[in-house]
Design an enzyme around this catalytic site. Sequence first.
Site, short mmCIF file in Angstrom:
data_model
loop_
_atom_site.label_atom_id
_atom_site.label_comp_id
_atom_site.label_asym_id
_atom_site.label_seq_id
_atom_site.Cartn_x
_atom_site.Cartn_y
_atom_site.Cartn_z
N ARG A 37 52.26 60.42 7.96
CA ARG A 37 52.30 61.62 8.56
C ARG A 37 52.28 63.02 7.43
NH1 ARG A 37 53.35 61.70 13.87
NH2 ARG A 37 54.85 60.17 14.70
N ASP A 55 49.96 60.01 12.43
CA ASP A 55 50.72 58.62 11.95
C ASP A 55 50.06 57.29 12.36
OD1 ASP A 55 51.51 58.69 14.77
OD2 ASP A 55 53.06 57.16 14.03
N LYS A 62 55.00 64.38 17.90
CA LYS A 62 55.29 64.82 16.72
C LYS A 62 53.98 64.97 16.15
CE LYS A 62 58.92 61.12 16.21
NZ LYS A 62 59.38 60.04 15.26
N GLY A 63 52.94 64.67 16.26
CA GLY A 63 51.75 64.67 15.53
C GLY A 63 51.22 66.12 15.25
N GLU A 77 47.61 70.54 20.27
CA GLU A 77 47.42 68.71 19.91
C GLU A 77 46.87 68.62 18.54
OE1 GLU A 77 48.48 66.13 20.33
OE2 GLU A 77 48.43 65.50 22.61
N ASP A 78 47.29 67.34 17.98
CA ASP A 78 46.77 66.76 16.96
C ASP A 78 45.42 66.34 16.97
OD1 ASP A 78 48.01 64.64 18.19
OD2 ASP A 78 48.94 63.57 16.69
N PHE A 129 40.51 55.11 13.31
CA PHE A 129 42.17 55.51 13.38
C PHE A 129 42.27 56.35 12.08
CE2 PHE A 129 46.56 55.29 13.63
CZ PHE A 129 46.61 55.50 15.19
N VAL A 130 42.89 57.52 12.45
CA VAL A 130 43.08 58.15 11.41
C VAL A 130 44.48 58.54 11.24
CG1 VAL A 130 40.52 59.51 11.35
CG2 VAL A 130 42.31 60.52 12.81
N ASP A 151 42.23 61.87 22.20
CA ASP A 151 41.59 60.54 21.90
C ASP A 151 41.09 60.08 23.33
OD1 ASP A 151 41.03 57.97 20.81
OD2 ASP A 151 42.89 57.30 20.80
P1 IMP Z 1 45.25 59.99 23.91
O1 IMP Z 1 46.38 60.29 24.98
O2 IMP Z 1 44.75 58.90 23.84
O3 IMP Z 1 44.23 61.27 23.86
O4 IMP Z 1 46.15 60.00 22.56
C1 IMP Z 1 46.75 61.04 22.23
C2 IMP Z 1 47.83 60.89 21.00
O5 IMP Z 1 47.51 59.65 20.64
C3 IMP Z 1 47.62 61.83 19.94
O6 IMP Z 1 48.47 63.04 20.12
C4 IMP Z 1 48.19 61.04 18.84
O7 IMP Z 1 49.58 61.06 18.66
C5 IMP Z 1 47.66 59.52 19.13
N1 IMP Z 1 46.73 59.13 18.60
C6 IMP Z 1 45.34 59.09 19.20
N2 IMP Z 1 44.34 58.63 18.16
C7 IMP Z 1 44.92 58.67 16.97
C8 IMP Z 1 44.60 58.18 15.41
O8 IMP Z 1 43.32 58.27 15.31
N3 IMP Z 1 45.61 58.51 14.78
C9 IMP Z 1 46.67 58.52 14.86
N4 IMP Z 1 47.33 58.78 16.24
C10 IMP Z 1 46.29 59.04 17.32
#
Ligand code: IMP
Length: 167
Positions: free
Chosen positions: A156, A150, A34-35, A90-91, A143-144, A94
């Site tokens: 959000r 969210d 959803k992000g 993508e939002d 963490f943002v 990470d």
């Molecule tokens: P990844 O698989 O660890 O790269 O994480 C990707 C997903 O984790 C993102 O699309 C977000 O939905 C969530 N995410 C990662 N870091 C944050 C953050 O700091 N705040 C909120 N959501 C996050």
Amino acid sequence: MISAEQIATRVKELGDLISRDYKDGSVVLVCVLKGSFIFAADLARHITVPTRIDFLGTRSYGEGTETSGVVQITQDLSKPIVNEAVLLIEDIVDTGLTIAHLIDLLRTRGPRSVKVASLLHKPARARVQVQVDYLGFTIEDKFVVGYGLDFGERYRNLPYIGVVERD
Ligand code: IMP
């Protein structure tokens, strides 16, 4: 951390770059739910080439702030992407696990190309290397929330990116 004005300026710049790079064709914008729904909505309005918009639902976190490493598809694309130029929106990248998984998944479906646009990137937490073709901001390891992101489904709707304080 990042104001609504800073976001708006950067999103327009990214839209201009994308419009330039895809000027000879069309692009399928894949909004990763959803992000990225707010980022995708704003970015799409700065893209001047013909587009189709589709949605991919994913879940990689529980209710907290740590990734599980398992990417679950909760909603698939509505149409095939054979021979299409695809831009994943993508939002935040990470650990990179989600976007790496989605790139691999979409590449099995015969697209002409798959590129990535992400509003945020947290390189300190990378567990796999992912190329982000259009990046909004590189941020430190906090963490943002806001602008689509969210914390346990809250925040959000904040118009800016804020930091969740944890003790
Ligand atoms: P990844 O698989 O660890 O790269 O994480 C990707 C997903 O984790 C993102 O699309 C977000 O939905 C969530 N995410 C990662 N870091 C944050 C953050 O700091 N705040 C909120 N959501 C996050």
